[in-house]
Design a protein around this motif. Structure first.
Motif, PDB file in Angstrom:
ATOM      1  N   TYR A 154     -12.855  15.916 -35.924  1.00 60.01           N
ATOM      2  CA  TYR A 154     -12.381  14.919 -38.029  1.00 60.01           C
ATOM      3  C   TYR A 154     -10.694  16.121 -37.429  1.00 60.01           C
ATOM      4  O   TYR A 154     -11.025  16.921 -36.624  1.00 60.01           O
ATOM      5  CB  TYR A 154     -12.886  15.104 -38.815  1.00 60.01           C
ATOM      6  CG  TYR A 154     -11.828  15.284 -40.060  1.00 60.01           C
ATOM      7  CD1 TYR A 154     -11.609  13.580 -40.178  1.00 60.01           C
ATOM      8  CD2 TYR A 154     -11.177  16.044 -40.532  1.00 60.01           C
ATOM      9  CE1 TYR A 154     -10.170  13.228 -41.080  1.00 60.01           C
ATOM     10  CE2 TYR A 154     -10.459  16.073 -41.852  1.00 60.01           C
ATOM     11  CZ  TYR A 154     -10.202  14.541 -41.559  1.00 60.01           C
ATOM     12  OH  TYR A 154      -8.486  14.590 -42.715  1.00 60.01           O
ATOM     13  N   GLU A 188     -15.697  15.153 -44.731  1.00 55.20           N
ATOM     14  CA  GLU A 188     -16.932  15.294 -45.725  1.00 55.20           C
ATOM     15  C   GLU A 188     -18.435  14.123 -44.921  1.00 55.20           C
ATOM     16  O   GLU A 188     -19.647  14.238 -45.167  1.00 55.20           O
ATOM     17  CB  GLU A 188     -17.041  14.012 -47.140  1.00 55.20           C
ATOM     18  CG  GLU A 188     -16.024  14.985 -48.118  1.00 55.20           C
ATOM     19  CD  GLU A 188     -14.893  14.856 -47.187  1.00 55.20           C
ATOM     20  OE1 GLU A 188     -14.068  14.222 -46.994  1.00 55.20           O
ATOM     21  OE2 GLU A 188     -14.295  15.792 -47.634  1.00 55.20           O
ATOM     22  N   ALA A 189     -18.062  12.910 -43.875  1.00 53.00           N
ATOM     23  CA  ALA A 189     -18.477  12.106 -43.092  1.00 53.00           C
ATOM     24  C   ALA A 189     -18.579  12.537 -41.851  1.00 53.00           C
ATOM     25  O   ALA A 189     -20.025  12.916 -41.438  1.00 53.00           O
ATOM     26  CB  ALA A 189     -17.203  11.125 -42.003  1.00 53.00           C
ATOM     27  N   LEU A 190     -18.219  13.628 -41.397  1.00 58.29           N
ATOM     28  CA  LEU A 190     -18.854  14.916 -40.206  1.00 58.29           C
ATOM     29  C   LEU A 190     -20.038  15.906 -40.181  1.00 58.29           C
ATOM     30  O   LEU A 190     -20.821  15.814 -40.107  1.00 58.29           O
ATOM     31  CB  LEU A 190     -17.226  15.724 -39.420  1.00 58.29           C
ATOM     32  CG  LEU A 190     -17.540  16.499 -38.505  1.00 58.29           C
ATOM     33  CD1 LEU A 190     -16.078  16.387 -37.442  1.00 58.29           C
ATOM     34  CD2 LEU A 190     -18.096  17.969 -39.177  1.00 58.29           C
ATOM     35  N   VAL A 226     -14.079  10.886 -36.835  1.00 51.22           N
ATOM     36  CA  VAL A 226     -15.080  10.721 -37.907  1.00 51.22           C
ATOM     37  C   VAL A 226     -13.668  10.463 -38.105  1.00 51.22           C
ATOM     38  O   VAL A 226     -13.029  10.904 -38.511  1.00 51.22           O
ATOM     39  CB  VAL A 226     -15.565  11.256 -38.086  1.00 51.22           C
ATOM     40  CG1 VAL A 226     -17.264  11.067 -37.165  1.00 51.22           C
ATOM     41  CG2 VAL A 226     -15.827  12.635 -38.214  1.00 51.22           C
ATOM     42  N   ASP A 227     -13.960   9.527 -39.375  1.00 49.39           N
ATOM     43  CA  ASP A 227     -12.679   9.528 -40.575  1.00 49.39           C
ATOM     44  C   ASP A 227     -12.558  10.570 -41.266  1.00 49.39           C
ATOM     45  O   ASP A 227     -11.724  10.444 -42.670  1.00 49.39           O
ATOM     46  CB  ASP A 227     -12.751   8.561 -41.587  1.00 49.39           C
ATOM     47  CG  ASP A 227     -12.630   7.279 -40.422  1.00 49.39           C
ATOM     48  OD1 ASP A 227     -12.529   6.560 -39.669  1.00 49.39           O
ATOM     49  OD2 ASP A 227     -13.429   6.175 -40.706  1.00 49.39           O
ATOM     50  N   SER A 228     -13.385  11.446 -42.271  1.00 48.17           N
ATOM     51  CA  SER A 228     -13.578  12.251 -42.677  1.00 48.17           C
ATOM     52  C   SER A 228     -14.598  13.680 -42.539  1.00 48.17           C
ATOM     53  O   SER A 228     -15.207  13.458 -41.692  1.00 48.17           O
ATOM     54  CB  SER A 228     -13.827  12.141 -44.417  1.00 48.17           C
ATOM     55  OG  SER A 228     -15.251  11.688 -44.382  1.00 48.17           O
ATOM     56  N   GLU A 239     -17.015  12.120 -31.372  1.00 49.82           N
ATOM     57  CA  GLU A 239     -17.004  10.564 -31.620  1.00 49.82           C
ATOM     58  C   GLU A 239     -16.256  10.966 -32.330  1.00 49.82           C
ATOM     59  O   GLU A 239     -15.979  12.247 -33.487  1.00 49.82           O
ATOM     60  CB  GLU A 239     -17.966   9.825 -32.467  1.00 49.82           C
ATOM     61  CG  GLU A 239     -17.679   8.821 -33.324  1.00 49.82           C
ATOM     62  CD  GLU A 239     -18.940   8.635 -34.262  1.00 49.82           C
ATOM     63  OE1 GLU A 239     -18.913   8.082 -35.749  1.00 49.82           O
ATOM     64  OE2 GLU A 239     -20.272   8.924 -33.593  1.00 49.82           O
ATOM     65  N   ALA A 248     -19.111  15.540 -32.703  1.00 49.90           N
ATOM     66  CA  ALA A 248     -17.903  15.147 -33.942  1.00 49.90           C
ATOM     67  C   ALA A 248     -16.603  15.639 -34.505  1.00 49.90           C
ATOM     68  O   ALA A 248     -17.036  16.719 -34.020  1.00 49.90           O
ATOM     69  CB  ALA A 248     -18.661  14.299 -35.134  1.00 49.90           C
ATOM     70  N   GLN A 296     -15.116  22.629 -47.435  1.00 54.29           N
ATOM     71  CA  GLN A 296     -15.315  22.652 -46.299  1.00 54.29           C
ATOM     72  C   GLN A 296     -17.069  23.346 -46.647  1.00 54.29           C
ATOM     73  O   GLN A 296     -17.992  22.789 -46.243  1.00 54.29           O
ATOM     74  CB  GLN A 296     -15.030  21.914 -45.378  1.00 54.29           C
ATOM     75  CG  GLN A 296     -13.585  21.422 -45.781  1.00 54.29           C
ATOM     76  CD  GLN A 296     -12.533  21.410 -43.893  1.00 54.29           C
ATOM     77  OE1 GLN A 296     -12.214  22.518 -43.769  1.00 54.29           O
ATOM     78  NE2 GLN A 296     -12.214  20.099 -44.302  1.00 54.29           N
ATOM     79  N   ALA A 338     -21.962  15.058 -43.070  1.00 56.31           N
ATOM     80  CA  ALA A 338     -23.102  14.436 -43.510  1.00 56.31           C
ATOM     81  C   ALA A 338     -23.385  13.955 -41.669  1.00 56.31           C
ATOM     82  O   ALA A 338     -24.442  13.337 -41.558  1.00 56.31           O
ATOM     83  CB  ALA A 338     -22.863  13.687 -44.125  1.00 56.31           C
ATOM     84  N   HIS A 339     -22.948  13.884 -40.734  1.00 59.22           N
ATOM     85  CA  HIS A 339     -23.588  12.883 -39.517  1.00 59.22           C
ATOM     86  C   HIS A 339     -24.540  13.330 -38.787  1.00 59.22           C
ATOM     87  O   HIS A 339     -24.991  14.055 -38.848  1.00 59.22           O
ATOM     88  CB  HIS A 339     -22.407  13.220 -38.980  1.00 59.22           C
ATOM     89  CG  HIS A 339     -21.782  12.222 -37.514  1.00 59.22           C
ATOM     90  ND1 HIS A 339     -23.430  12.158 -36.638  1.00 59.22           N
ATOM     91  CD2 HIS A 339     -21.524  11.406 -37.381  1.00 59.22           C
ATOM     92  CE1 HIS A 339     -22.698  11.072 -35.863  1.00 59.22           C
ATOM     93  NE2 HIS A 339     -21.589  10.917 -35.957  1.00 59.22           N
TER      94      HIS A 339
END
Ligand code: ISE
Length: 337
Positions: A37, A60-62, A56-58, A54, A35, A83, A64-65
């Protein structure tokens, strides 16, 4: 069963983040990039596509992925601490680009969170510790052949500054490398710092003080003199000479050749740090992945990151006085002993 493949997420794919992502996806053994970002979504999509990851949008999303086991933080300096804290909360190991944070209280928060969790998750991106040139210099010093180090003369020059460069940023973003590598080389801490700035380069914009001379004195009395010049224009250069009781050792480049052509003889210089420290970045990443796969730790710790920020902030205080400013060093927490 073999060691696991480490699936890495990379936050920030500018210059250095992209180099890390490419190393992890293509060169380093035992890792893959899953991932990516970046606040520039087009850039993230481009790097992700190139590496089969992939976008990802943020951040945080990365973090938590579910397909991200470990995180590289290569975002702007001011975002590192938040972060890194999120990674610690998620229990994910981090390779955090320097600095841990530009401000001491934020560096402290990250270190405290790691200590509260009771295990080392943060590795600092002080890649010089993996540079063949610096390793050879340290091996020579540690062998004792030149005796006891007394003085270090260091040169750190950039072609031109990053947008929005300030004198404080010169210290927290770039001189921080000198602060880290020289305490590592000498296996010592700093007792005080003093700064001199004189005639500024005509290329220095606004009130940027450039070049700077930074003088550090270690607790054992070794004097470390660093010239930092961010508008050097002619090329990127890092040098270090150690003067010791029985001799001296100099490190210029890890490897260089001299070539003669067109009525000139010499060697070319890199334009920036990737040209000089490319191998160090690769070895740093390989070391980090090897450590994760074997459950060990390598490289600089959050304590080293904290110490570098502490000394860089003491340098910022020293900018406004001609006097030496003492480094108020806390006790090293047991997690880092
Ligand atoms: C720059 O900001 C960096 O991050 C690089 O690591 C360093 O080598 C360079 O000299 C700095 O200016």
């Amino acid at each position: 069963m073999g060691s696991p493949l480490i699936r890495v997420g990379v936050i920030g794919v500018g210059n250095i983040g992209t180099a890390h992502a490419e190393n992890l996806a293509r060169t380093v053994a035992g890792s893959t990039v899953t991932a990516v970002y970046d606040y520039d979504a087009t850039r993230a999509a481009h790097v992700a596509r190139d590496l089969g990851a992939e976008a990802v949008d943020s951040a945080e999303a990365l973090i938590a992925h579910p397909d991200v086991d470990a995180v590289v933080i290569a975002s702007p300096d001011g975002m590192h601490a938040e972060q890194a804290l999120a990674c610690i909360a998620a229990g994910k190991p981090v390779l955090c680009e320097k600095p841990l944070a530009p401000e001491l209280d934020n560096a402290q928060r990250v270190m405290d969170a790691e200590i509260a969790g009771g295990r080392r998750l943060i590795t600092m991106g002080f890649m010089r510790r993996f540079d063949p040139g610096y390793l050879a210099l340290k091996a020579e010093l540690d062998s004792g052949v030149v005796g006891d180090p007394l003085l270090l003369h260091c040169v750190h020059r950039n072609v031109s500054p990053a947008p929005g460069q300030t004198s404080a940023k010169s210290l927290t973003n770039a001189v921080v490398h000198e602060i880290d590598i020289n305490r590592w080389l000498l296996d010592d801490e700093y007792a005080s710092v003093q700064i001199m700035s004189g005639k500024p380069s005509r290329h220095a914009e606004g009130d940027l003080r450039d070049p700077l001379l930074v003088f550090l004195r270690t607790t054992r009395g070794v004097l470390v003199e660093v010239e930092f010049f961010v508008n050097a224009r002619y090329g990127y250069e890092v040098r270090c000479e150690v003067v010791a009781t029985e001799g001296s050792v100099q490190m210029t480049d890890a490897v260089h050749i001299t070539s003669a052509r067109e009525l000139a003889i010499g060697r070319s210089l890199p334009e920036q740090w990737l040209g000089r420290f490319g191998e160090a970045y690769r070895l740093e990443m390989q070391g980090w992945i090897d450590a994760l796969r074997t459950g060990t730790v390598t490289g600089a710790s959050a304590w080293d990151g904290y110490m570098a920020t502490l000394v860089a902030n003491t340098c910022i205080q020293a900018l406004d006085t001609d006097a030496a400013v003492a480094v108020e060093m806390p006790e090293r927490p047991s997690l880092y002993r």
